[in-house]
Write a protein that holds these residues in place. Structure first.
Motif, short mmCIF file in Angstrom:
data_model
loop_
_atom_site.label_atom_id
_atom_site.label_comp_id
_atom_site.label_asym_id
_atom_site.label_seq_id
_atom_site.Cartn_x
_atom_site.Cartn_y
_atom_site.Cartn_z
N THR A 33 41.46 29.58 37.37
CA THR A 33 42.23 30.23 38.43
C THR A 33 42.84 31.52 37.90
O THR A 33 43.54 31.49 36.88
N VAL A 34 42.56 32.63 38.56
CA VAL A 34 43.13 33.93 38.19
C VAL A 34 44.17 34.30 39.24
O VAL A 34 43.86 34.35 40.43
N THR A 35 45.40 34.51 38.79
CA THR A 35 46.50 34.82 39.70
C THR A 35 46.96 36.27 39.50
O THR A 35 47.24 36.68 38.36
N PHE A 36 47.02 37.01 40.60
CA PHE A 36 47.49 38.40 40.56
C PHE A 36 48.97 38.44 40.96
O PHE A 36 49.47 37.57 41.69
N SER A 37 49.65 39.46 40.50
CA SER A 37 51.09 39.58 40.79
C SER A 37 51.36 40.08 42.21
O SER A 37 52.47 39.92 42.72
N MET A 38 50.34 40.67 42.81
CA MET A 38 50.49 41.20 44.16
C MET A 38 49.34 40.71 45.03
O MET A 38 48.26 40.37 44.51
N PRO A 39 49.50 40.64 46.36
CA PRO A 39 48.40 40.26 47.25
C PRO A 39 47.21 41.20 47.07
O PRO A 39 47.37 42.42 46.93
N THR A 72 30.59 30.73 40.72
CA THR A 72 30.97 31.04 42.09
C THR A 72 32.43 31.45 42.08
O THR A 72 33.25 30.87 41.35
N VAL A 73 32.76 32.48 42.87
CA VAL A 73 34.13 32.98 42.92
C VAL A 73 34.62 32.89 44.35
O VAL A 73 33.98 33.39 45.28
N LYS A 74 35.76 32.21 44.52
CA LYS A 74 36.35 32.07 45.86
C LYS A 74 37.81 32.52 45.82
O LYS A 74 38.54 32.23 44.88
N GLN A 75 38.22 33.26 46.88
CA GLN A 75 39.61 33.67 46.98
C GLN A 75 40.39 32.54 47.62
O GLN A 75 40.22 32.21 48.79
N LYS A 76 41.25 31.92 46.81
CA LYS A 76 42.01 30.76 47.25
C LYS A 76 43.20 31.17 48.13
O LYS A 76 43.58 30.47 49.06
N SER A 77 43.81 32.28 47.79
CA SER A 77 44.95 32.79 48.56
C SER A 77 44.98 34.30 48.37
O SER A 77 44.10 34.88 47.72
N THR A 92 46.71 35.92 46.45
CA THR A 92 46.97 36.28 45.05
C THR A 92 46.12 35.49 44.05
O THR A 92 46.20 35.75 42.85
N GLN A 93 45.32 34.55 44.51
CA GLN A 93 44.58 33.68 43.58
C GLN A 93 43.08 33.64 43.87
O GLN A 93 42.66 33.60 45.04
N PHE A 94 42.29 33.63 42.77
CA PHE A 94 40.85 33.47 42.84
C PHE A 94 40.47 32.29 41.95
O PHE A 94 41.03 32.12 40.86
N VAL A 95 39.50 31.50 42.39
CA VAL A 95 39.01 30.35 41.61
C VAL A 95 37.59 30.64 41.16
O VAL A 95 36.71 30.99 41.97
N ILE A 96 37.35 30.49 39.86
CA ILE A 96 36.03 30.72 39.26
C ILE A 96 35.47 29.38 38.83
O ILE A 96 36.08 28.68 38.01
N LYS A 97 34.30 29.02 39.36
CA LYS A 97 33.69 27.73 39.04
C LYS A 97 32.30 27.95 38.44
O LYS A 97 31.41 28.47 39.10
N PRO A 98 32.09 27.57 37.16
CA PRO A 98 30.76 27.67 36.56
C PRO A 98 29.77 26.79 37.32
O PRO A 98 30.10 25.67 37.72
N VAL A 136 38.42 39.84 33.63
CA VAL A 136 38.80 40.34 34.95
C VAL A 136 38.67 41.86 34.90
O VAL A 136 39.46 42.55 34.26
N HIS A 137 37.62 42.39 35.53
CA HIS A 137 37.40 43.83 35.51
C HIS A 137 38.31 44.52 36.52
O HIS A 137 38.69 43.93 37.55
N PRO A 138 38.68 45.78 36.26
CA PRO A 138 39.61 46.49 37.16
C PRO A 138 38.90 46.97 38.44
O PRO A 138 38.80 48.17 38.71
N THR A 139 38.42 46.00 39.22
CA THR A 139 37.69 46.30 40.45
C THR A 139 38.40 45.74 41.67
O THR A 139 37.78 45.58 42.73
N PHE A 140 39.69 45.40 41.51
CA PHE A 140 40.45 44.77 42.58
C PHE A 140 41.46 45.77 43.17
O PHE A 140 42.06 46.57 42.43
N GLN A 141 41.65 45.68 44.47
CA GLN A 141 42.58 46.56 45.17
C GLN A 141 43.66 45.73 45.85
O GLN A 141 43.38 44.76 46.54
N GLU A 142 44.90 46.12 45.63
CA GLU A 142 46.01 45.44 46.29
C GLU A 142 46.02 45.80 47.77
O GLU A 142 45.44 46.80 48.20
N LYS A 143 46.70 44.99 48.57
CA LYS A 143 46.71 45.20 50.02
C LYS A 143 47.38 46.51 50.43
O LYS A 143 47.11 47.05 51.50
N ASP A 144 48.24 47.02 49.55
CA ASP A 144 48.88 48.30 49.86
C ASP A 144 48.01 49.48 49.51
O ASP A 144 48.41 50.64 49.63
#
Length: 459
Positions: A379-385, A408-413, A415-421, A435-443
């Motif tokens: 589970t990868v948790t980000f500090s912001m949505p 497989t990668v699923k967005q759980k919430s 702020t959270q993503f679940v990675i399952k081999p 975690v590559h810098p390819t994510f964008q916050e909602k703002d």
């Protein structure tokens, strides 16, 4: 990537050159003359009064020995990875003959013999104080015949194995393109064409996209000196191969330069069973800062042997010189300590990780995950949505020493993503969660730097 070990019998010695004995009389007289003129070591007592070649050899160092014609043919075949045997790499041990490694597909591994086992007897002959050459001559033999081994297991249990000899030809060089365009090359023995095969493997991997390299010399007990001189010449800033110490002189020996060189960031793997030509190579690279060594201290065989053909077709192998690194790094009875010391078996994973992290210079290191289950979900948790951008968002799980693992990668919430081999992780293996810098916050603000975590799997 699992390294293929040398097939049948690996001899931890290598030849410097062959010298004709000429017509000196009977082989015993020939041996006495050769030892008197050329041996480098503690001189045998009462040499001229000794009545057999075997008794002379008993007073020489462990790497000097006598071969019958048949034993010599088996020896040269083993260096070039063609022989008939049971599929083991061996070395001398105070209790007998140590199994250094086993060849996958060989009959020894099929019977249940594993690295660390000690051969106590061969066909009822005690292996205590037995040389590698003697053990080799007893273990190898005609295809289809059997050899009986009494083996001491790590549990102190003694077991008897009856194993059929088969013919093997193991690739001298194996190669693979690891994750991150890292070229992995394993050299199993310094055969006469070993350096040529390494160069060819390097060229092939570059065509596949390799931009950096790892050269594996673990469990490589040596071979031909010229192959080492050629291999050293494949590295930048390596004009010299070694410093040679003969009985009456010292000389600096040049490497054999190549126009196709490894990059400066190449990493070379060694361990306690890297010996002779492997140590010559490691010493040259260390002294001239031509590559970074990873692994454990090497075997410590910094002596050279010359082969002298005798009049009856047999051969004397005699220590005639010692060698050090070009700048004097001692090898004999000392070994070479790598710049990056790792636990046994983890040298490839560490070298691969360091190579990958060199390309992730700005990535932040997260807390390591140790002793995880083979079925672990991450589970990868980000500090912001985080906005849902689908496939453009990149999370990777890389097996160190191998490839990226399908997940497989699923967005759980928000702020959270679940990675399952998609398949279970390998027991005892090391991974890198990236975690590559390819994510964008909602703002609308993009992730500034990537991140990674080291992962180790329970045994």
């Amino acid at each position: 990537m699992k390294k293929i070990s040398i097939l049948a019998i690996l001899l931890v010695i290598f030849s410097m050159f062959s010298v004709p004995a000429s017509a000196l009389g009977a082989p015993l007289d020939e041996v006495k003359k050769i030892v008197s003129e050329s041996y480098m070591g503690e001189f045998p007592k009462n040499l001229q009064k000794i009545t057999s070649i075997d008794k002379i050899v008993e007073q020489l160092d462990p790497y000097s020995t006598y071969f019958t014609k048949e034993e010599f043919e088996a020896y040269t075949s083993s260096i070039n990875n063609t022989t008939t045997g049971i599929g083991v790499v061996i070395e001398e041990n105070e209790k007998g003959i140590l199994i250094v490694n086993t060849y996958e597909g060989g009959n020894a591994i099929k019977a249940g013999i594993v690295p660390g086992d000690i051969i106590l007897s061969i066909n009822s002959t005690s292996a205590k104080n037995m040389s590698v050459q003697q053990a080799s001559s007893l273990i190898t033999g005609k295809e289809g015949t059997t050899v009986q081994l009494e083996v001491l297991k790590a549990t102190n249990q003694k077991k008897v194995f009856k194993i059929t000899r088969t013919k093997f030809q193991v690739p001298i060089v194996t190669k693979e393109l690891l994750h991150g365009n890292v070229g992995y090359i394993s050299l199993n023995t310094f055969s006469d064409d070993g350096a040529i095969l390494v160069r060819q493997a390097k060229t092939a991997l570059m065509r596949q996209g390799a931009t950096s390299f790892i050269l594996d010399l673990t469990n490589n007990g040596g071979g031909y000196v010229q192959a080492a001189e050629e291999l050293i010449g494949l590295f930048p800033n390596s004009p010299y191969a070694y410093k040679l110490n003969l009985r009456n002189e010292e000389q600096l020996v040049s490497s054999l330069k190549s126009t196709s060189l490894f990059p400066k960031n190449t990493k070379v793997l060694v361990n306690g069973y890297s010996a002779s030509a492997s140590e010559m190579t490691a010493g040259a690279l260390l002294d001239q800062k031509s590559a970074t060594l990873y692994g454990q201290k090497t075997y410590g065989k910094g002596s050279m042997q010359s082969f002298y053909p005798l009049s009856d077709g047999s051969y004397l192998k005699l220590t005639t010189a010692h060698f050090t690194g070009p700048k004097g790094t001692i090898i004999n009875k000392t070994g070479i300590t790598p710049q990056v010391v790792t636990e046994k078996g983890s040298e490839l994973a560490k070298a691969h990780e360091d190579t990958l992290l060199a390309t992730y210079k700005t990535y932040k290191k997260m807390s390591a995950l140790s002793n995880v289950a083979t079925t672990k979900e991450f589970t990868v948790t980000f500090s912001m949505p985080v906005a849902d951008k689908g496939q453009s968002q990149k999370l990777e799980l890389v097996k160190l020493g191998g490839q990226s693992v399908p997940v497989t990668v699923k967005q759980k919430s928000e702020t959270q993503f679940v990675i399952k081999p998609k398949t279970p992780l390998e027991k005892g293996a090391a991974y890198l969660l990236v975690v590559h810098p390819t994510f964008q916050e909602k703002d609308g603000e993009w992730m500034k730097v990537g991140a990674y975590a080291e992962v180790t799997v329970q045994q």
